[in-house]
Scaffold this motif. Structure first.
Motif, mmCIF file in Angstrom:
data_model
loop_
_atom_site.group_PDB
_atom_site.id
_atom_site.type_symbol
_atom_site.label_atom_id
_atom_site.label_comp_id
_atom_site.label_asym_id
_atom_site.label_seq_id
_atom_site.Cartn_x
_atom_site.Cartn_y
_atom_site.Cartn_z
ATOM 1 N N GLN A 147 0.832 -1.204 0.000
ATOM 2 C CA GLN A 147 0.000 0.000 0.000
ATOM 3 C C GLN A 147 0.874 1.265 0.000
ATOM 4 O O GLN A 147 0.582 2.229 -0.716
ATOM 5 C CB GLN A 147 -0.948 0.002 1.212
ATOM 6 C CG GLN A 147 -2.061 -1.015 1.058
ATOM 7 C CD GLN A 147 -3.010 -1.021 2.255
ATOM 8 O OE1 GLN A 147 -2.810 -0.303 3.231
ATOM 9 N NE2 GLN A 147 -4.038 -1.867 2.172
ATOM 10 N N THR A 196 3.879 1.476 -1.225
ATOM 11 C CA THR A 196 4.449 1.543 -2.562
ATOM 12 C C THR A 196 3.415 2.105 -3.532
ATOM 13 O O THR A 196 3.732 2.955 -4.389
ATOM 14 C CB THR A 196 4.931 0.155 -3.018
ATOM 15 O OG1 THR A 196 5.915 -0.318 -2.100
ATOM 16 C CG2 THR A 196 5.517 0.197 -4.411
ATOM 17 N N VAL A 222 0.878 4.063 -2.778
ATOM 18 C CA VAL A 222 0.713 5.494 -2.465
ATOM 19 C C VAL A 222 1.900 6.283 -3.024
ATOM 20 O O VAL A 222 1.737 7.368 -3.601
ATOM 21 C CB VAL A 222 0.555 5.709 -0.939
ATOM 22 C CG1 VAL A 222 0.672 7.174 -0.587
ATOM 23 C CG2 VAL A 222 -0.780 5.155 -0.465
ATOM 24 N N GLN A 223 3.107 5.725 -2.897
ATOM 25 C CA GLN A 223 4.289 6.403 -3.427
ATOM 26 C C GLN A 223 4.196 6.532 -4.950
ATOM 27 O O GLN A 223 4.531 7.571 -5.513
ATOM 28 C CB GLN A 223 5.570 5.656 -3.030
ATOM 29 C CG GLN A 223 5.935 5.818 -1.567
ATOM 30 C CD GLN A 223 7.136 4.967 -1.165
ATOM 31 O OE1 GLN A 223 7.433 3.962 -1.805
ATOM 32 N NE2 GLN A 223 7.803 5.381 -0.094
ATOM 33 N N ASN A 224 3.765 5.454 -5.613
ATOM 34 C CA ASN A 224 3.607 5.496 -7.069
ATOM 35 C C ASN A 224 2.566 6.541 -7.474
ATOM 36 O O ASN A 224 2.779 7.320 -8.417
ATOM 37 C CB ASN A 224 3.231 4.118 -7.619
ATOM 38 C CG ASN A 224 4.381 3.123 -7.534
ATOM 39 O OD1 ASN A 224 5.542 3.511 -7.444
ATOM 40 N ND2 ASN A 224 4.048 1.842 -7.555
ATOM 41 N N GLU A 225 1.432 6.548 -6.777
ATOM 42 C CA GLU A 225 0.385 7.535 -7.064
ATOM 43 C C GLU A 225 0.894 8.950 -6.781
ATOM 44 O O GLU A 225 0.627 9.882 -7.543
ATOM 45 C CB GLU A 225 -0.878 7.253 -6.232
ATOM 46 C CG GLU A 225 -1.632 6.004 -6.651
ATOM 47 C CD GLU A 225 -2.140 6.085 -8.077
ATOM 48 O OE1 GLU A 225 -2.636 7.155 -8.499
ATOM 49 O OE2 GLU A 225 -2.025 5.069 -8.804
ATOM 50 N N THR A 226 1.649 9.096 -5.704
ATOM 51 C CA THR A 226 2.216 10.406 -5.348
ATOM 52 C C THR A 226 3.176 10.871 -6.437
ATOM 53 O O THR A 226 3.161 12.039 -6.845
ATOM 54 C CB THR A 226 2.937 10.344 -3.995
ATOM 55 O OG1 THR A 226 2.004 9.928 -2.984
ATOM 56 C CG2 THR A 226 3.513 11.681 -3.610
ATOM 57 N N SER A 227 3.997 9.943 -6.944
ATOM 58 C CA SER A 227 4.915 10.296 -8.037
ATOM 59 C C SER A 227 4.138 10.727 -9.271
ATOM 60 O O SER A 227 4.507 11.698 -9.954
ATOM 61 C CB SER A 227 5.814 9.108 -8.387
ATOM 62 O OG SER A 227 6.684 8.826 -7.319
ATOM 63 N N VAL A 248 1.113 11.996 -9.300
ATOM 64 C CA VAL A 248 0.507 13.301 -8.998
ATOM 65 C C VAL A 248 1.561 14.405 -9.120
ATOM 66 O O VAL A 248 1.308 15.469 -9.687
ATOM 67 C CB VAL A 248 -0.146 13.301 -7.596
ATOM 68 C CG1 VAL A 248 -0.515 14.697 -7.157
ATOM 69 C CG2 VAL A 248 -1.384 12.407 -7.595
ATOM 70 N N VAL A 249 2.770 14.141 -8.607
ATOM 71 C CA VAL A 249 3.856 15.121 -8.706
ATOM 72 C C VAL A 249 4.163 15.396 -10.174
ATOM 73 O O VAL A 249 4.338 16.551 -10.593
ATOM 74 C CB VAL A 249 5.109 14.642 -7.940
ATOM 75 C CG1 VAL A 249 6.318 15.484 -8.285
ATOM 76 C CG2 VAL A 249 4.855 14.677 -6.439
ATOM 77 N N SER A 296 2.102 15.060 -12.688
ATOM 78 C CA SER A 296 0.977 15.834 -13.226
ATOM 79 C C SER A 296 1.058 17.290 -12.783
ATOM 80 O O SER A 296 0.820 18.208 -13.577
ATOM 81 C CB SER A 296 -0.358 15.235 -12.768
ATOM 82 O OG SER A 296 -0.529 13.954 -13.314
#
Length: 131
Positions: free
Chosen positions: A22, A24, A26-31, A33-34, A36
């Motif tokens: 989870q 990882t 969140v980190q992938n989604e955060t990356s 989003v960053v 974007s």
């Protein structure tokens, strides 16, 4: 009890794996989003550049419009001066015509007077010769 500890350890390991997955995710989604947000930031920067270019073009157009307005005003003033000069020339031409008519009338009277004088001189000389 060892089985319970082993079971708890397995559950903890499984929970740790799930949490790691989870985190990882969140980190992938955060990356993502960053990335974007960076793209949006670049787009906003480009829009600011375009807006600045448009504002500069509008300002240049305003300056050109003011220059055109000044030139039109100067042309209108020049036209007004030309019209005034034409009016003065027309007036002068009218006065010249009047003066020419006066001179013509005087020349006509002078011609008549000269003819009358010639006739009288001829008669006078004729009278003197006859006498």
């Amino acid at each position: 009890m060892a089985a319970e500890v082993k079971s708890l350890a397995q559950q903890t390991a499984k929970a740790t794996e799930e949490i790691t997955a989870q985190v990882t995710g969140v980190q992938n989604e955060t990356s993502a989003v960053v990335g974007s947000i960076e793209t949006i930031g670049k787009t906003i920067d480009r829009m600011n550049e375009i807006t600045s270019a448009v504002a500069a073009a509008v300002e240049e157009q305003g300056t050109a419009t003011q220059e055109i307005t000044r030139n039109v005003q100067q042309a209108a003033n020049g036209t007004q001066h030309v019209s005034e000069n034409i009016a003065h020339v027309t007036l002068g031409a009218g006065e010249t015509k009047k003066a020419a008519n006066v001179v013509l009338e005087a020349a006509d009277r002078l011609t008549v007077a000269g003819n009358t004088l010639r006739t009288e001189i001829t008669q006078f000389l004729g009278n003197i010769r006859a006498a």
